[in-house]
Write a protein that holds these residues in place. Structure first.
Motif, mmCIF file in Angstrom:
data_model
loop_
_atom_site.group_PDB
_atom_site.id
_atom_site.type_symbol
_atom_site.label_atom_id
_atom_site.label_comp_id
_atom_site.label_asym_id
_atom_site.label_seq_id
_atom_site.Cartn_x
_atom_site.Cartn_y
_atom_site.Cartn_z
ATOM 1 N N MET A 1 0.830 -1.190 0.000
ATOM 2 C CA MET A 1 0.000 0.000 0.000
ATOM 3 C C MET A 1 0.878 1.259 0.000
ATOM 4 N N SER A 2 0.485 2.259 -0.777
ATOM 5 C CA SER A 2 1.283 3.476 -0.861
ATOM 6 C C SER A 2 0.971 4.446 0.272
ATOM 7 N N ASP A 3 -0.163 4.271 0.961
ATOM 8 C CA ASP A 3 -0.560 5.178 2.031
ATOM 9 C C ASP A 3 -0.659 4.397 3.340
ATOM 10 N N GLU A 4 0.274 4.662 4.242
ATOM 11 C CA GLU A 4 0.338 3.901 5.488
ATOM 12 C C GLU A 4 -0.906 4.122 6.351
ATOM 13 N N GLN A 5 -1.389 5.359 6.397
ATOM 14 C CA GLN A 5 -2.567 5.659 7.214
ATOM 15 C C GLN A 5 -3.807 4.933 6.684
ATOM 16 N N TYR A 6 -3.918 4.894 5.363
ATOM 17 C CA TYR A 6 -5.050 4.177 4.766
ATOM 18 C C TYR A 6 -4.975 2.687 5.125
ATOM 19 N N CYS A 7 -3.782 2.121 5.049
ATOM 20 C CA CYS A 7 -3.598 0.701 5.353
ATOM 21 C C CYS A 7 -3.955 0.406 6.814
ATOM 22 N N GLU A 8 -3.507 1.264 7.720
ATOM 23 C CA GLU A 8 -3.830 1.074 9.144
ATOM 24 C C GLU A 8 -5.325 1.174 9.375
ATOM 25 N N ARG A 9 -5.968 2.154 8.726
ATOM 26 C CA ARG A 9 -7.413 2.331 8.875
ATOM 27 C C ARG A 9 -8.170 1.113 8.346
ATOM 28 N N LEU A 10 -7.682 0.583 7.244
ATOM 29 C CA LEU A 10 -8.339 -0.569 6.624
ATOM 30 C C LEU A 10 -8.272 -1.795 7.537
ATOM 31 N N TYR A 11 -7.090 -2.027 8.140
ATOM 32 C CA TYR A 11 -6.913 -3.264 8.910
ATOM 33 C C TYR A 11 -7.243 -3.110 10.385
ATOM 34 N N LYS A 12 -7.430 -1.870 10.875
ATOM 35 C CA LYS A 12 -7.923 -1.700 12.246
ATOM 36 C C LYS A 12 -9.418 -1.938 12.320
ATOM 37 N N SER A 13 -10.093 -1.745 11.206
ATOM 38 C CA SER A 13 -11.539 -1.952 11.161
ATOM 39 C C SER A 13 -11.856 -3.442 11.170
ATOM 40 N N ALA A 14 -12.914 -3.809 11.907
ATOM 41 C CA ALA A 14 -13.329 -5.216 11.946
ATOM 42 C C ALA A 14 -14.187 -5.588 10.740
ATOM 43 N N SER A 15 -14.532 -4.607 9.922
ATOM 44 C CA SER A 15 -15.389 -4.871 8.766
ATOM 45 C C SER A 15 -14.645 -5.678 7.710
ATOM 46 N N MET A 16 -15.420 -6.334 6.848
ATOM 47 C CA MET A 16 -14.826 -7.059 5.723
ATOM 48 C C MET A 16 -14.063 -6.078 4.845
ATOM 49 N N LYS A 17 -12.978 -6.526 4.282
ATOM 50 C CA LYS A 17 -12.167 -5.674 3.409
ATOM 51 C C LYS A 17 -12.774 -5.683 1.996
ATOM 52 N N PRO A 18 -12.582 -4.577 1.247
ATOM 53 C CA PRO A 18 -13.285 -4.445 -0.046
ATOM 54 C C PRO A 18 -12.549 -5.098 -1.222
ATOM 55 N N PHE A 19 -12.079 -6.320 -1.037
ATOM 56 C CA PHE A 19 -11.365 -6.961 -2.152
ATOM 57 C C PHE A 19 -11.408 -8.484 -2.022
ATOM 58 N N ALA A 20 -11.137 -9.124 -3.128
ATOM 59 C CA ALA A 20 -10.925 -10.574 -3.158
ATOM 60 C C ALA A 20 -9.732 -10.819 -4.068
ATOM 61 N N PHE A 21 -9.113 -11.996 -3.934
ATOM 62 C CA PHE A 21 -7.969 -12.270 -4.803
ATOM 63 C C PHE A 21 -7.845 -13.774 -5.050
ATOM 64 N N SER A 22 -7.088 -14.080 -6.071
ATOM 65 C CA SER A 22 -6.757 -15.483 -6.351
ATOM 66 C C SER A 22 -5.275 -15.563 -6.673
ATOM 67 N N VAL A 23 -4.719 -16.757 -6.473
ATOM 68 C CA VAL A 23 -3.301 -16.975 -6.741
ATOM 69 C C VAL A 23 -3.154 -18.164 -7.682
ATOM 70 N N TYR A 24 -2.373 -17.979 -8.748
ATOM 71 C CA TYR A 24 -2.077 -19.069 -9.679
ATOM 72 C C TYR A 24 -0.597 -19.415 -9.574
ATOM 73 N N LEU A 55 -3.135 0.325 -3.629
ATOM 74 C CA LEU A 55 -2.493 -0.962 -3.904
ATOM 75 C C LEU A 55 -1.572 -0.846 -5.122
ATOM 76 N N TYR A 56 -2.085 -0.263 -6.194
ATOM 77 C CA TYR A 56 -1.302 -0.151 -7.437
ATOM 78 C C TYR A 56 -0.044 0.695 -7.215
ATOM 79 N N ASN A 57 -0.211 1.844 -6.570
ATOM 80 C CA ASN A 57 0.951 2.711 -6.335
ATOM 81 C C ASN A 57 1.968 2.048 -5.407
#
Length: 212
Positions: A1-24, A55-57
């Motif tokens: 993540m390019s923004d540390e504060q955004y990342c902390e806010r995202l993972y401090k919240s107990a809510s579901m995160k707004p993404f899904a992923f797959s690995v090949y 995420l991209y940045n």
């Protein structure tokens, strides 16, 4: 993540995160507990533009990533075209296994009589947490074919409570299935994924066919 504060806010919240992923994993094989492979592709999906931007940045800023004693070297990042759903029935396939469980955390298979009920509950919860309101209309779920996948997983929280070397097992399914519902619900589920533990690599969907 390019923004540390955004990342902390995202993972401090107990809510579901707004993404899904797959690995090949390309040409992989096991040697004891180690996985040897020629390369790895990760696909991430989200309807949240702020999340995708950070995420991209963040990925652009780093070339190598450390995990335990391993080092992952990034080769390239590619933006994939996203489909727009305007019809009421879509055939999806899972890019990562779909995990559906009942209230006792027992896996529910696609041929179970109450599978549709549990998928509706899951979809309603995912949408309610993301946009504040749940399904606009109930989903009709028609599994077309499926394959059971048992996923073995561990993490630092589980190891801290159960000891190192212990693992979790999840019974999930790779499936082709049709969903009939409100197009805006289907669009968000396509972007957010449909499964328990979406943020841990379950339930990323791809559109196979739109039936109207």
């Amino acid at each position: 993540m390019s923004d540390e504060q955004y990342c902390e806010r995202l993972y401090k919240s107990a809510s579901m995160k707004p993404f899904a992923f797959s690995v090949y994993l390309k040409n992989f094989h096991f040697v004891d507990q180690e996985v040897y492979l020629e390369g790895m592709t990760m696909t991430v999906s989200s309807p949240d533009h702020e999340f995708l931007l950070h995420l991209y940045n963040g990925l652009q800023q780093k070339r190598a990533f450390s995990y335990k004693q391993y080092q992952l070297v990034k080769e390239k990042i590619r933006m994939l075209p996203e489909k727009t759903i305007t019809d009421s029935t879509v055939v999806f396939r899972t890019l990562s296994p779909m995990l559906v469980e009942d209230k006792n955390q027992k896996p529910v298979s696609p041929d179970a009589p109450d599978y549709e009920e549990h998928v509706n509950h899951l979809a309603d919860l995912i949408l309610r947490q993301y946009r504040g309101n749940g399904l606009l209309s109930p989903l009709i779920v028609r599994p077309l074919r499926w394959r059971k996948v048992v996923v073995k997983e561990t993490n630092h929280e589980f190891e801290a409570t159960h000891g190192g070397g212990n693992v979790l097992y999840f019974t999930a399914y790779q499936t082709f299935f049709s969903l009939t519902g409100h197009p805006s619900d289907l669009q968000l589920l396509y972007q957010l994924g449909l499964s328990k533990r979406r943020n841990q690599g379950f339930g990323l969907l791809e559109v196979e066919e739109v039936r109207g």
